[in-house]
Design a protein around this motif. Structure first.
Motif, PDB file in Angstrom:
ATOM      1  N   MET A 118       8.548 -10.032  16.280  1.00 49.74           N
ATOM      2  CA  MET A 118       8.991 -11.397  16.549  1.00 49.74           C
ATOM      3  C   MET A 118      10.038 -11.772  15.503  1.00 49.74           C
ATOM      4  N   LYS A 119      11.291 -11.844  15.952  1.00 46.43           N
ATOM      5  CA  LYS A 119      12.412 -11.906  15.022  1.00 46.43           C
ATOM      6  C   LYS A 119      12.395 -13.149  14.123  1.00 46.43           C
ATOM      7  N   SER A 120      12.114 -14.306  14.740  1.00 45.70           N
ATOM      8  CA  SER A 120      12.175 -15.524  13.915  1.00 45.70           C
ATOM      9  C   SER A 120      11.110 -15.490  12.825  1.00 45.70           C
ATOM     10  N   LEU A 121       9.947 -14.909  13.148  1.00 47.23           N
ATOM     11  CA  LEU A 121       8.886 -14.810  12.141  1.00 47.23           C
ATOM     12  C   LEU A 121       9.299 -13.835  11.034  1.00 47.23           C
ATOM     13  N   ILE A 122       9.863 -12.717  11.446  1.00 45.57           N
ATOM     14  CA  ILE A 122      10.280 -11.712  10.458  1.00 45.57           C
ATOM     15  C   ILE A 122      11.336 -12.297   9.520  1.00 45.57           C
ATOM     16  N   ASN A 123      12.315 -12.997  10.117  1.00 47.76           N
ATOM     17  CA  ASN A 123      13.348 -13.617   9.273  1.00 47.76           C
ATOM     18  C   ASN A 123      12.723 -14.590   8.293  1.00 47.76           C
ATOM     19  N   ARG A 124      11.744 -15.349   8.802  1.00 50.41           N
ATOM     20  CA  ARG A 124      11.137 -16.361   7.940  1.00 50.41           C
ATOM     21  C   ARG A 124      10.348 -15.720   6.787  1.00 50.41           C
ATOM     22  N   ILE A 125       9.674 -14.611   7.109  1.00 51.01           N
ATOM     23  CA  ILE A 125       8.924 -13.920   6.050  1.00 51.01           C
ATOM     24  C   ILE A 125       9.900 -13.423   4.985  1.00 51.01           C
ATOM     25  N   LEU A 126      11.026 -12.874   5.446  1.00 52.04           N
ATOM     26  CA  LEU A 126      11.994 -12.350   4.476  1.00 52.04           C
ATOM     27  C   LEU A 126      12.623 -13.475   3.657  1.00 52.04           C
ATOM     28  N   GLN A 127      12.790 -14.621   4.305  1.00 55.31           N
ATOM     29  CA  GLN A 127      13.422 -15.727   3.582  1.00 55.31           C
ATOM     30  C   GLN A 127      12.449 -16.448   2.662  1.00 55.31           C
ATOM     31  N   ASP A 128      11.264 -16.731   3.181  1.00 56.44           N
ATOM     32  CA  ASP A 128      10.364 -17.628   2.455  1.00 56.44           C
ATOM     33  C   ASP A 128       9.104 -16.971   1.927  1.00 56.44           C
ATOM     34  N   GLY A 129       8.871 -15.728   2.310  1.00 53.98           N
ATOM     35  CA  GLY A 129       7.660 -15.045   1.848  1.00 53.98           C
ATOM     36  C   GLY A 129       7.863 -14.526   0.436  1.00 53.98           C
ATOM     37  N   HIS A 130       6.782 -14.483  -0.321  1.00 52.25           N
ATOM     38  CA  HIS A 130       6.871 -13.936  -1.683  1.00 52.25           C
ATOM     39  C   HIS A 130       5.785 -12.920  -1.886  1.00 52.25           C
ATOM     40  N   CYS A 131       6.189 -11.849  -2.532  1.00 53.69           N
ATOM     41  CA  CYS A 131       5.270 -10.759  -2.758  1.00 53.69           C
ATOM     42  C   CYS A 131       4.646 -10.942  -4.142  1.00 53.69           C
ATOM     43  N   LEU A 132       3.323 -11.071  -4.184  1.00 58.85           N
ATOM     44  CA  LEU A 132       2.655 -11.232  -5.483  1.00 58.85           C
ATOM     45  C   LEU A 132       1.951  -9.929  -5.856  1.00 58.85           C
ATOM     46  N   PHE A 162      -2.886 -11.415  15.459  1.00 57.37           N
ATOM     47  CA  PHE A 162      -2.651 -11.825  14.067  1.00 57.37           C
ATOM     48  C   PHE A 162      -1.174 -12.159  13.876  1.00 57.37           C
ATOM     49  N   ILE A 163      -0.915 -13.171  13.069  1.00 56.25           N
ATOM     50  CA  ILE A 163       0.496 -13.497  12.811  1.00 56.25           C
ATOM     51  C   ILE A 163       1.109 -12.384  11.972  1.00 56.25           C
ATOM     52  N   ILE A 164       0.401 -11.999  10.916  1.00 58.32           N
ATOM     53  CA  ILE A 164       0.930 -10.954  10.029  1.00 58.32           C
ATOM     54  C   ILE A 164      -0.155  -9.891   9.808  1.00 58.32           C
ATOM     55  N   GLU A 165       0.261  -8.646   9.930  1.00 60.35           N
ATOM     56  CA  GLU A 165      -0.680  -7.543   9.634  1.00 60.35           C
ATOM     57  C   GLU A 165      -0.189  -6.791   8.406  1.00 60.35           C
ATOM     58  N   LYS A 166      -1.104  -6.565   7.456  1.00 59.50           N
ATOM     59  CA  LYS A 166      -0.751  -5.736   6.302  1.00 59.50           C
ATOM     60  C   LYS A 166      -1.247  -4.327   6.624  1.00 59.50           C
ATOM     61  N   GLU A 167      -0.342  -3.566   7.197  1.00 59.83           N
ATOM     62  CA  GLU A 167      -0.709  -2.252   7.739  1.00 59.83           C
ATOM     63  C   GLU A 167      -1.341  -1.349   6.694  1.00 59.83           C
ATOM     64  N   GLU A 225      -2.970  -7.303  18.567  1.00 59.61           N
ATOM     65  CA  GLU A 225      -1.525  -7.580  18.498  1.00 59.61           C
ATOM     66  C   GLU A 225      -1.216  -8.249  17.161  1.00 59.61           C
ATOM     67  N   SER A 226      -0.178  -7.755  16.501  1.00 61.47           N
ATOM     68  CA  SER A 226       0.294  -8.419  15.274  1.00 61.47           C
ATOM     69  C   SER A 226       1.769  -8.726  15.457  1.00 61.47           C
ATOM     70  N   LEU A 227       2.172  -9.936  15.089  1.00 62.89           N
ATOM     71  CA  LEU A 227       3.564 -10.340  15.370  1.00 62.89           C
ATOM     72  C   LEU A 227       4.549  -9.845  14.314  1.00 62.89           C
ATOM     73  N   ALA A 228       4.048  -9.574  13.112  1.00 64.12           N
ATOM     74  CA  ALA A 228       4.893  -8.956  12.072  1.00 64.12           C
ATOM     75  C   ALA A 228       4.004  -7.994  11.311  1.00 64.12           C
ATOM     76  N   ILE A 229       4.506  -6.779  11.124  1.00 60.32           N
ATOM     77  CA  ILE A 229       3.671  -5.775  10.449  1.00 60.32           C
ATOM     78  C   ILE A 229       4.316  -5.386   9.120  1.00 60.32           C
ATOM     79  N   ILE A 230       3.538  -5.581   8.051  1.00 60.81           N
ATOM     80  CA  ILE A 230       4.054  -5.254   6.715  1.00 60.81           C
ATOM     81  C   ILE A 230       3.608  -3.838   6.364  1.00 60.81           C
TER      82      ILE A 230
END
Ligand SMILES: Cc1cc2nc3c(=O)[nH]c(=O)nc-3n(C[C@H](O)[C@H](O)[C@H](O)COP(=O)(O)O)c2cc1C
Ligand code: SF4
Ligand code: SF4
Length: 675
Positions: free
Chosen positions: A1-15, A151-156, A173-178
């Protein structure tokens, strides 16, 4: 899901510890629009499973579940993590939380889950699958049919999918897979990370005052580095961030207040190349203009940027070498409101490329302005203070010039060029009359000893004609250009429903200003020149210098970005000279003049073909569109591979494609003889 992926890349932070922070848009602050898109996607992916109930777990799963329930017109139940005192009859399952490292229970009232239900479970994250296993258990207890999990996000890399499959979940189904969260990088499945374009990011930077990013960073000044890149000093930018760790830069990025998404500060900093010019070799920028020693060629242009003592003092302190102070006249000035209008792309509000103003002259009493100039000269003796004046009669011109000299001004500029004067016999109409500019220049010359610099209007076919008349009358230098007569049509710039012709300035006018400067520089008298019009960066200023200016003035860019642009004007010009091995700025003055020929003398027997970089090309096809409709139909676009191909026999080497390519994928080949 492109808009979700873009948003994760823009606003997501890896801790640290494999944690992805998405609290800007999913699990603390929520983006309802994104949630709706998420729900639509789930609905499409589970359409054939015919669920009768949406199940989730409090709290982060509730938002997507409610959206989905709303769209599918199904009831939504969320499992509670604590037993409410009012609930007696329930199913319960024990679960291990990965993020919180503790056990908790999932509880659902028997009233809301039964053997009649076909359950679709949705949640924000799939990590180790523990929550999902708990849900499988609850459904089993109730005898409900679990038709799938979304799931919205899957941590594969945490392998929850395998755990759920083993627990009997058939449709996941996962909409974005990390794939990985390593080295502070979010690696998403199927997503090739585009390398950051540092210029794009620097242009997005809001150039904040007291920048939050720098305050958060603590070890460096990322805001200053971004400003350096924005104003054409990419390589020297590293000096402001060289000691910053990734953690410092991440803090800075998180503190960024950009209204869309934060500037990718860390990636920008990692992409800055090391400077190959040693700043200990930077030369002095001193230059003589009209016999006046100037510490650098950069002056404020007579305008809104210099209308009182404090403004000019601040500019001097910032590093400006001199000022052409706001034009002083004897008439009463009363300005309109609004005074300004600007031209910008819709996408870049606040960053305009053209600026229209209706401002006339100084509103201060004449004596007050000359007193300001006197104090400025006394307090800043090494800076250059030039009075700009405009009279209505010879007597007025002479009186104002004398007052300037008495105030200690280094020179006087004669404003023959304001395009929006309401008073008769003043402004750019005067600048078009050789007779008037000659007589006014002559009378000023006869009344003062300081240099006299007439300022030319660009609202004329041959700027050299009034310039020649001024030089004949003894003008010591010529400055050009004032603003260009223009009309803009924005209704919010109207003055009580009325409009007028007025002056246009800023980035858009630079090529026009350069053309006027070129014509002035080519005059047999070789006048001393002060160049004005659209200067923002040191490279812009250099263009004026290389066409013959020993001084440059700036107005609109200061109005947009502040006096601080002087930092990069000085830095860039010094670095350029050091790189070229030029010690004296004067050596650059007019160095490009010999390049100019009449069009009939240009080489018409050779050609440079465009070259396509397949890696940089994103396949937008813009080059094909432009070449087809505005060129010579020399580009074929393959809609399968989405790549352009040049048809050499049709290409005329016009370079329209290179100029429109949004990614810079088109460059040039060697010049060769035409076949
Ligand atoms: C708001 C505003 C006020 C101006 N006032 C004057 C003025 O009083 N005297 C003058 O000679 N030029 C005036 N100008 C023209 C500028 O000095 C300059 O010649 C012109 O704006 C082009 O330079 P720029 O593109 O750097 O703005 C004014 C320009 C603006 C935008
Ligand atoms: S806070 Fe963001 S927008 Fe503001 S200066 Fe820093 S990077 Fe630029
Ligand atoms: S305009 Fe540039 S990016 Fe777009 S197809 Fe052409 S070469 Fe590729």
């Amino acid at each position: 899901m492109k808009s979700l992926i873009n948003r994760i890349l823009q606003d997501g932070h890896c801790l640290d510890g494999g944690i992805l922070k998405v609290d800007r848009f999913i699990n603390h602050q929520m983006d309802p629009y994104l949630m709706k898109q998420v729900a639509v996607e789930f609905m499409n992916r589970f359409a054939n499973e015919r669920p009768t109930k949406i199940l989730t777990v409090e709290a982060s799963g509730i938002a997507p579940a409610v959206m989905l329930g709303y769209l599918m017109e199904l009831p939504v139940v969320f499992a509670k993590k604590k037993q409410p005192s009012t609930m007696n009859n329930f199913y319960v399952s024990k679960v291990r939380s990965f993020t919180k490292q503790r056990d908790y229970t999932l509880i659902i009232s028997k009233e809301y889950l039964s053997s009649d239900d076909r359950v679709l479970f949705v949640d924000d994250f799939l990590a180790f699958g523990n929550t999902g296993v708990g849900v499988v258990d609850l459904c089993k207890q109730a005898g409900a049919t679990l038709i799938g999990m979304g799931f919205i996000i899957e941590k594969e890399f945490q392998e929850g999918r395998k755990v759920l499959a083993e627990a009997g979940v058939k449709h996941i189904e996962s909409l974005a897979i990390i794939e990985a969260l390593e080295n502070n990088q979010i690696k998403l499945k199927g997503v090739k990370l585009r390398k950051v374009n540092i210029y794009e990011e620097a242009n997005r930077c809001l150039l904040c005052q007291d920048a939050p990013c720098t305050k958060a960073c603590k070890t460096g000044d990322p805001a200053r580095a971004l400003r350096a890149i924005r104003f054409d000093n990419h390589k020297p930018a590293l000096r402001w961030v060289k000691d910053c760790s990734d953690a410092d830069l991440e803090r800075a990025e998180q503190a960024c207040i950009h209204y869309n998404w934060p500037i990718r500060i860390k990636e920008v900093v990692h992409s800055i190349h090391k400077d190959d010019v040693d700043d200990s070799c930077y030369p002095d920028l001193g230059i003589i203009f009209c016999g006046i020693k100037c510490e650098n060629p950069f002056f404020l242009a007579s305008s809104a940027v210099c209308i009182n003592y404090e403004m000019v003092a601040n500019a001097f302190k910032a590093g400006w070498a001199g000022v052409f102070y706001k034009t002083i006249c004897m008439q009463e000035i009363k300005e309109v409101s609004p005074l300004f209008d600007a031209m910008h792309n819709n996408a870049t509000h606040g960053d305009f490329y053209g600026f229209r103003n209706m401002e006339q002259l100084s509103e201060n009493p004449v004596e007050e302005d000359f007193d300001i100039l006197r104090r400025l000269k006394k307090d800043y003796p090494t800076k250059v203070v030039i009075a700009s004046i405009m009279g209505q009669t010879e007597e007025e011109w002479m009186k104002l010039a004398k007052m300037a000299e008495e105030a200690g001004c280094d020179a006087v500029e004669l404003n023959f060029s304001c395009p929006q004067m309401k008073h008769k016999g003043m402004g750019s109409d005067v600048g078009q009359s050789q007779e008037l500019v000659n007589s006014y220049t002559a009378c000023v010359k006869s009344s003062v000893k300081i240099p006299v610099i007439p300022k030319m209007t660009p609202n004329i076919t041959h700027i050299t004609e009034p310039a020649e008349a001024c030089l004949q009358a003894g003008a010591d230098a010529i400055s050009a250009i004032n603003t260009i007569k223009s009309v803009t049509m924005a209704s919010d710039a109207e003055v009580t429903g009325r409009r007028t012709i007025s002056g246009y300035s800023g980035r858009a006018v630079r090529p026009i200003a350069l053309r006027h400067i070129l014509e002035l520089a080519q005059m047999p008298q070789k006048p001393v020149l002060s160049g004005i019009g659209g200067i923002e960066t040191w490279r812009d200023a250099l263009e004026f210098i290389q066409l013959g200016c020993s001084n440059v003035q700036v107005c609109t860019a200061v109005m947009q970005y502040g006096y601080r642009i002087i930092d990069d004007l000085i830095l860039g010009l010094q670095r350029f000279m050091a790189k070229r091995g030029v010690n004296e700025l004067q050596q650059l003055v007019g160095e490009h003049l010999p390049k100019f020929l009449n069009p009939d003398h240009l080489d018409r027997d050779t050609i440079i073909y465009p070259k396509f970089d397949k890696e940089m090309c994103v396949g937008c096809g813009r080059c094909e569109v432009s070449c087809s409709d505005g060129g010579h139909q020399a580009i074929v676009f393959d809609s399968e591979t989405r790549r352009p191909r040049l048809v050499g026999t049709k290409c005329v080497g016009c370079h329209l494609c290179r100029l429109i390519c949004p990614t810079g994928a088109i460059s040039v080949t060697k010049r060769i003889t035409k076949k």
